[in-house]
Motif scaffolding. Structure first.
Motif: not given
Ligand code: ATP
Ligand code: MG
Length: 722
Positions: A421-422, A427-428, A455-462, A469-470
């Motif tokens: 479901i993610v 949700r792009g 991971i949302v606390e890092t800058d690994e994602l665009k 995701l946050f």
């Protein structure tokens, strides 16, 4: 004469025999339910083979489902003694269409290994085309256009042939252009959709006389079952194959019943029955009037009901069986769908105690959401059941999605649920993001939801994916906290709303979307019987685990639509209430003809029964998320009193040792009492106008009634707001 006739002929009545033995020239068998139409077709094939008039491969026989095709093959084998070799051209329109198209694919610009797109693929493809044309998918949904294409194809229309109005109706007049673009894209992809399985062969036959002549040579005999439900494209296909040059016999035999035409909503044309005599001059029309399937009561009830339709050819049906011991059709009232399921279960167990086989019983529902209650109940009772013509309730796509949300709230380490479901609704969060997340979680040996939170606390994602995701992480945190305080059904509803999942189906323009929304409502409703989300999820895993074994003795559950052509000793028909049956959508969209199609569906339902037919209606059903007093179906009122009885209240239904559930309940419920006593539903009918006003009044105001699930379990009900 009968004495020298082969065994397979001797059991037939004179009209049936005529239909079997009239092998030269067109034949139309027009007859009511259970008169032996399918048996005639099967015997006709046996006769053709046994007399050596054709090889199995020279017969073209069309059935409505693949299952029916398999059964027909088996029976022919039994009739002629020994297995039938081949019969490669016995199948559904689609399965025969694929076979034809594979042979001649190159004539329509495909390769013989072309792929067949399902509905999802089609929508995705149309989306791409809309995008390429710069058309806003929000304003002009791809799903809607897919539906339009399907309708055109059912009518056998190529882009050049669609009505001007239709072409103008989509994307500011671009309908035709887009349909053309779609066909071109399919060709490039070496693919076709379901409609093309018929349309391509039609195109081929029209453009290549030599190919058509080859099949005229090949197919000595053509036979079609359930003819009343053919659509225009199927009819065109059939006519091309069956109409032969002058002087050659047109050996085509179609059998059908206008009273059982139930696929109008999918483009079926009853008028094909009338066309037949015009297109095949000299056709012999044979009527079968003797019903071999059902008791006089069942037949009497069905016949009286269907006589309320104006739009019908009309026919006589009779039976020779007049056994005073035969049961009348029984109408039962229940308080709500839960009691309905419990009482049906009880009835089934009683029959079982009298040595009746579960295989001989079927529950036929109007809408698939009704199945849930029966499946749950049967699992509790340990009664085997099978769902025919579709997935079981908890296996449906939308139910699995919803369950994945609930599982993840209840059990944050459930990675399968997370992955499911993610990105549903969209949700792009693309595959790359999910893969990153997967790797991150695996490297640290933590669940994906926890990894997402990290991971949302890092800058690994665009940034865009990170934001999306946050939001997901925040949502699940909030829902997990709420789980401690909020009633679980309320929370479940909130989860589906806040996640955008409900909205996704509301925005969906496909034909299945309303049914999926109904199923989601039913899912929430089913949770009420449990103390907690966890308790409910546990129950679901048990239900999912229940066996579905073909060879098991099991009750069949299916929709009325998939019951066509079948028969059972005992048939249960639940949910005969206004709005559900006749279904509100058919009334709203189809007017009188919509109502008549619903009535034909009721006729199909009753006539599936050989010996026993039990109809149910409930006084309370949850509609649009609110409990409502329901009205008995108008179809109940159209049943003749002479063939119908109203069931007595069975004391035993109350005797389950649960608090607050007993006879007393009936005493307090006026409307229920009324509906219950003979001829109760008639009285309810007389009060319909009044009652309708009342119902709608309470619906727009406060809830008619609330059902409280306290310590004493789901049976303790309190009525408020009256
Ligand atoms: P439907 O309209 O529901 O498809 P149908 O007209 O195709 O019904 P069949 O299914 O062919 O009817 O037959 C109904 C039942 O009657 C079957 O069990 C069949 O075996 C039986 N039957 C048909 N003809 C005869 C006959 N001449 N003698 C005995 N039984 C018969
Ligand atoms: Mg039949």
């Amino acid at each position: 004469d009968a004495q020298r006739a082969p065994d397979y002929l001797s059991g037939l009545n004179p009209e049936q025999r005529e239909a079997v033995e009239t092998l030269d020239g067109p034949v139309l068998v027009l007859a009511g339910a259970g008169t032996g139409k399918t048996r005639v077709l099967t015997t006709r094939i046996a006769h053709i083979l046994a007399t050596g008039r054709a090889f199995p491969s020279q017969l073209l026989a069309v059935t409505f489902t693949n299952k029916a095709a398999r059964e027909m093959k088996e029976r022919i084998g039994l009739l002629v003694g020994g297995a039938v070799e081949g019969m490669p051209w016995l199948g559904t329109f689609h399965s025969i269409g694929v076979k034809l198209l594979r042979r001649h694919a190159e004539l329509v610009g495909l390769k013989s290994d072309f792929s067949i797109l399902d509905t999802d693929d089609v929508v995705r493809l149309i989306k791409q085309i809309l995008q390429a044309e710069g058309i806003d998918d929000k304003r002009w949904p791809a799903k809607q256009f897919a539906g339009m294409i399907d309708t055109w194809k059912n009518k056998g229309l190529d882009p050049a042939q669609i009505p001007e109005g239709d072409a103008r109706a989509f994307a500011n007049g671009k309908g035709r252009e887009l349909y053309t673009a779609y066909q071109t894209r399919l060709k490039t992809l070496n693919a076709c959709d379901f409609g093309d399985l018929l349309l391509h062969p039609i195109r081929i036959f029209r453009a290549h006389a030599d190919v058509l002549a080859e099949y005229h040579q090949k197919f000595r005999y053509i036979l079609v079952d359930e003819y009343q439900d053919t659509n225009t494209a199927q009819y065109m296909w059939l006519r091309l194959l069956a109409q032969r040059p002058k002087g050659t016999p047109q050996n085509v035999c179609c059998v059908g019943d206008d009273d059982q035409s139930i696929y109008g909503w999918r483009g079926a044309e009853v008028d094909n029955i009338l066309r037949f005599e015009k297109d095949f001059p000299g056709a012999k029309v044979i009527k079968l009037e003797r019903n071999y399937r059902s008791t006089a009561h069942i037949l009497g009830a069905a016949g009286h009901l269907i006589a309320h339709n104006e739009d019908r050819l009309g026919k006589t049906l009779f039976t020779d069986r007049h056994d005073p011991d035969d049961d009348k059709v029984v109408v039962h009232a229940a308080w709500d769908s839960e009691e309905e399921a419990r009482a049906v279960g009880e009835e089934i167990e009683q029959l079982q105690r009298k040595q009746h086989k579960l295989n001989d019983m079927a529950i036929l529902v109007r809408a698939s959401f009704q199945m849930r209650e029966f499946e749950d109940r049967f699992v509790t009772l340990g009664l085997n059941y099978r769902v025919i013509g579709g997935p079981r309730f908890y296996e449906r796509l939308e139910i699995r999605d919803a369950l994945a949300y609930f599982r993840l709230v209840s059990q944050p380490a459930d990675d399968l649920a997370f992955e499911r479901i993610v990105n549903t609704p969209k949700r792009g969060l693309g595959d790359t993001t999910i893969r990153n997340l997967h790797d991150y979680a695996r490297a640290r040996d933590i669940p994906m939801l926890a990894a997402a939170a990290d991971i949302v606390e890092t800058d690994e994602l665009k940034p865009k994916a990170r934001k999306a995701l946050f939001d997901v992480v925040t949502d699940f945190r909030r829902w997990q906290t709420l789980m401690e305080t909020m009633p679980h059904t309320e929370l479940a509803e909130q989860i589906l709303d806040e996640s955008g999942y409900t909205a996704m189906w509301q925005a969906d323009k496909s034909a299945e979307a309303p049914g999926r929304l109904e199923n989601l409502k039913e899912l929430i409703r089913s949770m009420e019987a449990f103390e907690s989300l966890r308790g409910f999820l546990e129950h679901v895993s048990l239900v999912m685990d229940a066996e579905q074994n073909e060879n098991l003795d099991a009750v069949s559950i299916m929709t009325l639509h998939s019951a066509k052509g079948l028969e059972f000793e005992t048939v249960f028909l639940p949910g005969w209430e206004e709005g559900l049956f006749p279904h509100q959508r058919s009334l709203d969209e189809g007017g009188r003809s919509g109502l008549e199609e619903e009535r034909r569906l009721a006729y199909v339902g009753i006539t599936r029964a050989k010996r026993r037919c039990h109809i149910w209606f409930v006084s309370n059903r949850r509609i649009h998320g609110l409990w409502q007093s329901t009205l008995p179906s108008r179809f109940l009122d159209e049943l003749p009193e002479s063939h119908v009885e109203v069931a007595e209240v069975e004391q035993s239904y109350g005797g389950y040792g649960r608090g607050g559930y007993g006879q007393s309940r009936f005493d307090k419920q006026e409307p229920f009492q009324n509906a219950y006593s003979t001829p109760g539903w008639r009285r309810a009918q007389a009060n319909r106008t009044e009652a309708t006003r009342d119902n709608w009044g309470s619906r727009s105001g406060h809830a008619v009634e609330r059902i409280g699930y306290g310590e004493s379990g789901p049976r303790a009900r309190t009525i408020e707001g009256e």
